[in-house]
Motif scaffolding. Structure first.
Motif, PDB file in Angstrom:
ATOM      1  N   LYS A   1       4.210   3.164  11.055  1.00  0.00           N
ATOM      2  CA  LYS A   1       4.492   2.034  11.943  1.00  0.00           C
ATOM      3  C   LYS A   1       5.732   2.303  12.782  1.00  0.00           C
ATOM      4  N   GLU A   2       6.792   2.818  12.160  1.00  0.00           N
ATOM      5  CA  GLU A   2       8.031   3.098  12.884  1.00  0.00           C
ATOM      6  C   GLU A   2       7.858   4.246  13.881  1.00  0.00           C
ATOM      7  N   LEU A   3       6.926   5.151  13.588  1.00  0.00           N
ATOM      8  CA  LEU A   3       6.637   6.241  14.523  1.00  0.00           C
ATOM      9  C   LEU A   3       5.751   5.789  15.687  1.00  0.00           C
ATOM     10  N   GLU A   4       5.277   4.546  15.596  1.00  0.00           N
ATOM     11  CA  GLU A   4       4.372   3.977  16.601  1.00  0.00           C
ATOM     12  C   GLU A   4       3.059   4.762  16.663  1.00  0.00           C
ATOM     13  N   VAL A   5       2.619   5.200  15.485  1.00  0.00           N
ATOM     14  CA  VAL A   5       1.350   5.910  15.350  1.00  0.00           C
ATOM     15  C   VAL A   5       0.300   4.919  14.858  1.00  0.00           C
ATOM     16  N   GLU A   6      -0.820   4.836  15.525  1.00  0.00           N
ATOM     17  CA  GLU A   6      -1.891   3.948  15.087  1.00  0.00           C
ATOM     18  C   GLU A   6      -2.482   4.491  13.783  1.00  0.00           C
ATOM     19  N   PHE A   7      -2.644   3.607  12.800  1.00  0.00           N
ATOM     20  CA  PHE A   7      -3.231   4.062  11.538  1.00  0.00           C
ATOM     21  C   PHE A   7      -4.157   2.999  10.972  1.00  0.00           C
ATOM     22  N   VAL A   8      -5.101   3.466  10.145  1.00  0.00           N
ATOM     23  CA  VAL A   8      -6.095   2.579   9.545  1.00  0.00           C
ATOM     24  C   VAL A   8      -6.227   2.909   8.069  1.00  0.00           C
ATOM     25  N   HIS A   9      -6.688   1.915   7.300  1.00  0.00           N
ATOM     26  CA  HIS A   9      -7.034   2.107   5.897  1.00  0.00           C
ATOM     27  C   HIS A   9      -8.553   2.113   5.770  1.00  0.00           C
ATOM     28  N   SER A  10      -9.013   2.418   4.569  1.00  0.00           N
ATOM     29  CA  SER A  10     -10.446   2.370   4.307  1.00  0.00           C
ATOM     30  C   SER A  10     -10.986   0.972   4.565  1.00  0.00           C
ATOM     31  N   ALA A  11     -12.112   0.910   5.265  1.00  0.00           N
ATOM     32  CA  ALA A  11     -12.705  -0.380   5.615  1.00  0.00           C
ATOM     33  C   ALA A  11     -13.676  -0.873   4.551  1.00  0.00           C
ATOM     34  N   LEU A  12     -13.956  -0.062   3.539  1.00  0.00           N
ATOM     35  CA  LEU A  12     -14.938  -0.433   2.519  1.00  0.00           C
ATOM     36  C   LEU A  12     -14.259  -1.011   1.282  1.00  0.00           C
ATOM     37  N   PRO A  13     -14.870  -2.013   0.650  1.00  0.00           N
ATOM     38  CA  PRO A  13     -14.399  -2.449  -0.671  1.00  0.00           C
ATOM     39  C   PRO A  13     -14.492  -1.291  -1.659  1.00  0.00           C
ATOM     40  N   ASP A  14     -13.725  -1.400  -2.749  1.00  0.00           N
ATOM     41  CA  ASP A  14     -13.657  -0.294  -3.705  1.00  0.00           C
ATOM     42  C   ASP A  14     -15.019   0.073  -4.281  1.00  0.00           C
ATOM     43  N   ASP A  15     -15.853  -0.925  -4.578  1.00  0.00           N
ATOM     44  CA  ASP A  15     -17.143  -0.598  -5.185  1.00  0.00           C
ATOM     45  C   ASP A  15     -18.030   0.191  -4.228  1.00  0.00           C
ATOM     46  N   GLN A  16     -17.948  -0.138  -2.940  1.00  0.00           N
ATOM     47  CA  GLN A  16     -18.745   0.592  -1.960  1.00  0.00           C
ATOM     48  C   GLN A  16     -18.176   1.991  -1.706  1.00  0.00           C
ATOM     49  N   ALA A  17     -16.846   2.101  -1.718  1.00  0.00           N
ATOM     50  CA  ALA A  17     -16.231   3.420  -1.554  1.00  0.00           C
ATOM     51  C   ALA A  17     -16.609   4.333  -2.718  1.00  0.00           C
ATOM     52  N   LEU A  18     -16.599   3.793  -3.932  1.00  0.00           N
ATOM     53  CA  LEU A  18     -16.980   4.589  -5.095  1.00  0.00           C
ATOM     54  C   LEU A  18     -18.446   5.001  -5.014  1.00  0.00           C
TER      55      LEU A  18
ATOM     56  N   VAL B   1      11.453  10.184  15.039  1.00  0.00           N
ATOM     57  CA  VAL B   1      11.319  10.555  13.628  1.00  0.00           C
ATOM     58  C   VAL B   1      12.607  10.254  12.878  1.00  0.00           C
ATOM     59  N   ARG B   2      13.731  10.592  13.469  1.00  0.00           N
ATOM     60  CA  ARG B   2      15.022  10.349  12.814  1.00  0.00           C
ATOM     61  C   ARG B   2      15.234   8.854  12.569  1.00  0.00           C
ATOM     62  N   ARG B   3      14.924   8.031  13.544  1.00  0.00           N
ATOM     63  CA  ARG B   3      15.085   6.583  13.373  1.00  0.00           C
ATOM     64  C   ARG B   3      14.113   6.034  12.328  1.00  0.00           C
ATOM     65  N   ALA B   4      12.902   6.570  12.308  1.00  0.00           N
ATOM     66  CA  ALA B   4      11.908   6.113  11.337  1.00  0.00           C
ATOM     67  C   ALA B   4      12.349   6.453   9.915  1.00  0.00           C
ATOM     68  N   LEU B   5      12.901   7.640   9.724  1.00  0.00           N
ATOM     69  CA  LEU B   5      13.353   8.040   8.396  1.00  0.00           C
ATOM     70  C   LEU B   5      14.473   7.135   7.896  1.00  0.00           C
ATOM     71  N   GLU B   6      15.343   6.709   8.791  1.00  0.00           N
ATOM     72  CA  GLU B   6      16.410   5.787   8.393  1.00  0.00           C
ATOM     73  C   GLU B   6      15.838   4.459   7.907  1.00  0.00           C
TER      74      GLU B   6
ATOM     75  N   VAL C   1      12.827   3.950   6.491  1.00  0.00           N
ATOM     76  CA  VAL C   1      12.004   4.018   5.277  1.00  0.00           C
ATOM     77  C   VAL C   1      12.767   4.538   4.059  1.00  0.00           C
ATOM     78  N   ARG C   2      13.982   4.980   4.255  1.00  0.00           N
ATOM     79  CA  ARG C   2      14.725   5.583   3.137  1.00  0.00           C
ATOM     80  C   ARG C   2      14.849   4.631   1.954  1.00  0.00           C
ATOM     81  N   ARG C   3      14.980   3.340   2.236  1.00  0.00           N
ATOM     82  CA  ARG C   3      15.126   2.354   1.165  1.00  0.00           C
ATOM     83  C   ARG C   3      13.845   2.212   0.332  1.00  0.00           C
ATOM     84  N   LEU C   4      12.713   2.674   0.864  1.00  0.00           N
ATOM     85  CA  LEU C   4      11.441   2.570   0.149  1.00  0.00           C
ATOM     86  C   LEU C   4      11.120   3.814  -0.665  1.00  0.00           C
ATOM     87  N   ALA C   5      11.990   4.804  -0.613  1.00  0.00           N
ATOM     88  CA  ALA C   5      11.672   6.104  -1.212  1.00  0.00           C
ATOM     89  C   ALA C   5      11.617   6.070  -2.736  1.00  0.00           C
ATOM     90  N   SER C   6      12.260   5.092  -3.352  1.00  0.00           N
ATOM     91  CA  SER C   6      12.246   5.020  -4.816  1.00  0.00           C
ATOM     92  C   SER C   6      11.038   4.282  -5.350  1.00  0.00           C
TER      93      SER C   6
END
Length: 299
Positions: free
Chosen positions: A22-39, A128-133, A135-140
């Protein structure tokens, strides 16, 4: 560029990678299928592979048309070819896939890999440098606390298995209710604080030469087996996963409390072996000192 982000409930840093994109302004998607259909899709595509592999494959295919896919690198055990090189093996089995990029789920190389991925996807060093700053708090990863070790009128058992199995309700969701019906309180290894598990794993002989997934299983089993209120250990093996089965069998031989190796498949609700195991731990407990901990005690 459009990127597929393969989310796994076994991964701790889903939020890290989603926020980075999101911070890189890159469009991204997740799986559109429910878990049972993905399996179901994964089973149809690779019917003989292990349960966790089938779920991941289904999720990859459900991403649709993307330019690349980020896949969390989860800890593997000895002999687990898919766990060691999923992103390399899958294109050999399925043609026309987009580039698969494995990303760490923590560890010392997290920010290094995140930098490389950021530059590859955005080609903008400043962004990239700004994005890393950001997300650093989420690294743990998310904060974890020790789960409840006791419940009134229940015998406590440890449930040890790969995170890729136990964290996915579509795969192992029937196990906890099955334990409850028999008056067993299951403490599941994937819910333990990872830092404590890793510290306990340092006691493993030749720990530095053992794959991370095997160390994690050892640390969880050792941590819980040392609790007086834990009456026995159940080693949950994903269906058709020979590497995990062998690792858990080796681990079970180290334990000094009753153990049960239990095969788990998606949608399974009946586990007839559990009733006999309940009797085994009850018999073993008759000769052991009673645990004085109150119901709801934490480690």
């Amino acid at each position: 560029m459009k990127v597929g982000l393969l989310e796994s409930r076994a991964a701790r840093l889903n939020a890290y990678w989603a926020t980075l994109l999101k911070e890189l302004e890159v469009e991204f998607v997740h799986s559109a299928l429910p878990d049972d259909q993905a399996l179901a899709l994964g089973r149809e595509t690779l019917p003989t592979e292990a349960l966790g592999v089938q779920l991941m494959v289904g999720r990859v295919l459900a991403l649709g048309r993307v330019d690349a896919v980020l896949i969390p690198r989860l800890p593997s055990v000895t002999g687990d070819a898919w766990g060691e090189a999923f992103a390399e093996l899958l294109p050999r089995r399925i043609s026309s896939l987009p580039p698969l990029i494995e990303v760490p789920d923590g560890g010392d190389d997290l920010e290094t890999v995140a930098t490389e991925v950021g530059l590859r996807l955005s080609q903008n060093a400043g962004r990239v440098r700004r994005a890393l700053e950001k997300v650093r708090r989420l690294a743990s990863g998310p904060r974890q606390e020790m789960p409840l070790l006791a419940r009134a009128s229940h015998a406590t058992v440890a449930v040890i298995g790969p995170r890729t199995l136990l964290a996915e309700d579509i795969l192992a969701g029937g196990l906890r209710p099955a334990l409850e019906r028999l008056g067993l309180h299951g403490v599941f290894s994937h819910e333990l604080p990872l830092a404590e598990v890793i510290r306990r794993a340092e006691r493993m002989e030749n720990a530095g030469k053992v794959p991370a997934g095997e160390r994690e299983l050892f640390g969880a089993a050792s941590l819980l087996a040392g609790k007086s209120g834990v009456r026995g250990l159940i080693f949950a093996v994903p269906a058709r996963d020979g590497a995990a089965g062998a690792a858990l069998e080796r681990l079970a031989r180290r334990m000094h409390k009753p153990t049960l190796q239990l095969m788990v498949d998606a949608g399974q609700t009946g586990f007839p072996e559990l009733e006999a195991f309940r009797g085994q731990i009850a018999a073993a407990a008759q000769g052991a000192p009673q645990d004085t901990a109150e119901s709801g005690e934490r480690a």
